[in-house]
Every structure is written in C-alpha cells, then in structure tokens.
Scaffold this active site. Structure first.
Site, PDB file in Angstrom:
ATOM      1  N   ASP A 178       0.864  -1.168   0.000  1.00 36.01           N
ATOM      2  CA  ASP A 178       0.000   0.000   0.000  1.00 36.01           C
ATOM      3  C   ASP A 178       0.908   1.228   0.000  1.00 36.01           C
ATOM      4  OD1 ASP A 178      -1.966   1.866   0.294  1.00 36.01           O
ATOM      5  OD2 ASP A 178      -2.794   1.060   2.141  1.00 36.01           O
TER       6      ASP A 178
ATOM      7  N   GLN B 291     -11.001   6.402  -6.559  1.00 40.04           N
ATOM      8  CA  GLN B 291     -11.669   7.007  -5.419  1.00 40.04           C
ATOM      9  C   GLN B 291     -12.997   7.622  -5.886  1.00 40.04           C
ATOM     10  OE1 GLN B 291     -11.088   6.747  -2.280  1.00 40.04           O
ATOM     11  NE2 GLN B 291      -8.967   6.065  -2.118  1.00 40.04           N
TER      12      GLN B 291
ATOM     13  N   ASP C  25      -7.820  -7.546   0.669  1.00 37.77           N
ATOM     14  CA  ASP C  25      -7.019  -7.578   1.886  1.00 37.77           C
ATOM     15  C   ASP C  25      -7.846  -6.971   3.004  1.00 37.77           C
ATOM     16  OD1 ASP C  25      -5.610  -4.720   2.949  1.00 37.77           O
ATOM     17  OD2 ASP C  25      -6.534  -4.653   0.969  1.00 37.77           O
TER      18      ASP C  25
END
Length: 375
Positions: free
Chosen positions: A92, A194, A271
């Site tokens: 990340d 996003q 995840d």
C-alpha cells in the site's frame, strides 16, 4: 506481471484467473494477509505457507518507511531480502495511514506532510518519493499515492479530493516510468479509484484509471462507514468501466460476506486486517458463522476448532482455545490468527472452484446468511 482470465461465471461477473509475477503465481479470487511492518502479526511465514496457504502478503509503505527505514531495506535487497518471504508482495502507498493521522498531517498539492506516530518527526509523502520508496521496498505490486476521504464526505469535498488523487496519479505514473526496479525483477503499479459514494465521481475516476493502461487496478475508499449496499453499488459502477482483462483489487474489505458479494461483482483481490485483528480478540470465522472463543459455552467443548479447516484447527479443541484466551496466553492469538487467515484463503479458494464449476451464485446464496450468524 500478467493476468490470465480463465473462467467467468455464467450468471454473474465472478471471475477466476491467474496473476503471474516474478515471485510466483497468484490464483484469483485471492485474499492477501496484511503484513503491515513486513510480518503478519503472530504468524510465522512457514505457517503462512503451509497452514494458511497464502500466495501473496501485504506490506505498508508508511510503516516500513518509518521503521526499519529505507537504508536498511535497500541494503537488505528490499523487503523480500529483509524478511525472507519468497512469494509475491504488494505494498500500500501509505496514503490511508497518513490521512488517518488527521491531527498531525497537512495536505497540499505537493503531497502530504505528516508527523511520525513513533517519535513526532516531520516527513512528507509526495507521488514521486512514494514511488521511490516503493521501488526500495521492492514489492511486486506498488500502489499509487491517493487521498482516502471520509466515507461520509460531502460532494464538494469528494470532488476536490478526487481531483487531487487524479493529479497525484499522473505524477505517480510519470515517476514510475522514469525509474527502474532495483533488485532485478519487474514491479507493477496499480492506480486507485476514489470518489466516495458518488456515481459520477466514481465513473470519472474509473475512466481516468482505466486510461493509464496499468497492469491492474484498485478500488479504494470503501468500507469506511458507508452502508454495505452502497459499497456494492459503487463496485458495480466502477467495474462496468475498469478493463476486464486486468485484475481488480478492492482495498481493505472485509467480512466473508463482503468478499463473496464483491467476487460476484467482478473483484479479484482482497485484503483486510479483520481476520487477524478479530482473531486476537477471540473471534473466529467459520462456515457456520462467527464464534467468540471467550464465551463460557466453549469451556467443555472438546471437539476440534474446525474439522474441515487447517491442521491447527484439527489439533486444538474449542475448550483448549477458550482456556488460552481466558489465561491470556499468547498462543491463543496465534491459533486464532492462523485459523481465520486459513478460513479466508479457503473461502476464496472455494469461490474459485465454484466459479470454475459454474455454480458460484447458487453456492454463495446457500452459505451467505450463515456466515454472518453468531454460533
């Protein structure tokens, strides 16, 4: 990195594929255990390989940048050389961690200025230095720097935030293309979609990301407080646009039910800290539902933790694990973490098998309600 799409479900968007990296293959759908500081809390790598069957793990750029630091990582030959994990790693960008430090960070066009949670020292993450940092860490898959706005952000803020994320992505791609891997194997960059819970922003973000032609793409900013049905709707909106021949990664999600619903909508990679974090607090995930191992009901239950699970599940009884939690023995945290991670990998493995068999939707519907029940 390559992605081979092997099977698509006849009645949904669920897919089975294989991602190939220079550190190995990853069969999708896949769940990736979170190893924030280069290690999955309480679980040896041998257990990750043999019990959990992990094919890829995560590291976090923010935490690894602060500790052990880039000098040590570079001299070790990257994170693979430092921690000894020979299979694929994803990092990340650290954006989520930095933006969660609302009281000790400052956001501007250049990047995000923040203070270390360890010693208060001042740092800045820019798209350029995050790419450089992820090159040094050496992950097979690098994430672009983005802003993850709060789930309930109003439209004005969400649009402004998305604009910044898109400009940062352009800079990440430029820096990525200007630099080379450091350790003799290729790395891939995944952009992040996003846009909060606004369809038009999500569509705009997905188009911007798809145009980059990256090896894979991620969906961020979900499971941050919005209703689950809204999350599923946003996944559908985004996956209508993201290319079908590239893997799709839903970041930070979630419960077993969330994962199955997202698989049905065309997501390939997941995840979440939930399996290990909840496990350390006594919660086990099973096909029969969740079990709180601190509850007295398990005190005299001498049956295996899960007869269909991994070796650890068959060796230890519910009564013994209950005892370990009550006695605050560290082994309890280890057993629960291994069990939960193994269950998550088993869940996505079973999903893959049913996608290939052509009965994924029926199988999912037969188990989805039970997964959320308390045993």
């Amino acid at each position: 990195m390559t992605f081979e799409l092997q099977h698509t479900d006849n009645t949904s968007d669920a897919r089975a594929g294989v991602i190939t990296t220079e550190h190995g293959k990853i069969e999708t759908p896949i769940f990736m255990p979170v190893g924030t500081c280069g290690t999955v809390k309480g679980v040896h790598f041998e257990e990750l390989r043999q019990q959990v069957k992990a094919q890829i793990i995560l590291g976090n750029t923010y935490h690894l940048y602060l500790r052990p630091g880039l000098d040590i990582l570079r001299k070790a030959g990257g994170l693979h050389g430092f921690n000894g994990w020979e299979r694929p790693i994803l990092t990340d960008s650290g954006g989520f961690q930095v933006f969660s430090l609302t009281s000790i960070r400052k956001l501007r066009e250049e990047g995000c200025e923040f203070r270390s949670h360890i010693d208060g020292s001042k740092h800045i993450f820019t798209p350029e230095n995050v790419m450089d940092t992820e090159r040094i860490i050496g992950a097979d898959i690098m994430m672009a720097l983005d802003e993850c706005p709060p789930g309930q952000s109003d439209y004005t803020y969400a649009k402004k935030s998305l604009g910044l994320t898109q400009r940062w992505l352009d800079r990440c791609v430029k820096r990525f293309e200007e630099t080379e891997p450091l350790y003799g194997y290729e790395q891939s960059l995944f952009p992040i979609v996003q846009g909060c819970t606004y369809k038009d922003l999500r569509r705009d973000a997905a188009k911007h990301v798809a145009d980059k032609g990256a090896d894979g793409n991620a969906i961020g900013g979900l499971a941050v407080g919005e209703p689950t049905e809204v999350m599923y709707e946003m996944i559908e909106v985004v996956n209508e646009i993201l290319p079908k021949d590239k893997p799709r990664y839903l970041m930070g999600v979630g419960t077993p039910q969330n994962i199955l619903e997202a698989i049905e909508r065309g997501v390939d990679m997941f995840d979440c800290v939930m399996p290990t974090r909840n496990g350390r607090n006594g919660m086990l995930f099973t096909y029969n539902g969740t079990m709180n191992m601190r509850n007295k009901k398990w005190e005299y239950d001498f049956t295996p933790i899960d007869e269909e699970g991994c070796d650890v599940d068959r060796i230890y009884t519910k009564a013994f694990l209950h005892h370990l939690f009550k006695a605050q023995e560290l082994l309890a945290l280890q057993i629960a973490s291994i069990h939960n991670l193994a269950f998550y990998l088993r869940l996505v493995g079973d999903a893959r098998r049913h996608i290939i068999q052509g009965d994924f939707v029926g199988w999912k519907r037969s188990i989805i309600e039970q997964l959320g029940k308390r045993v």
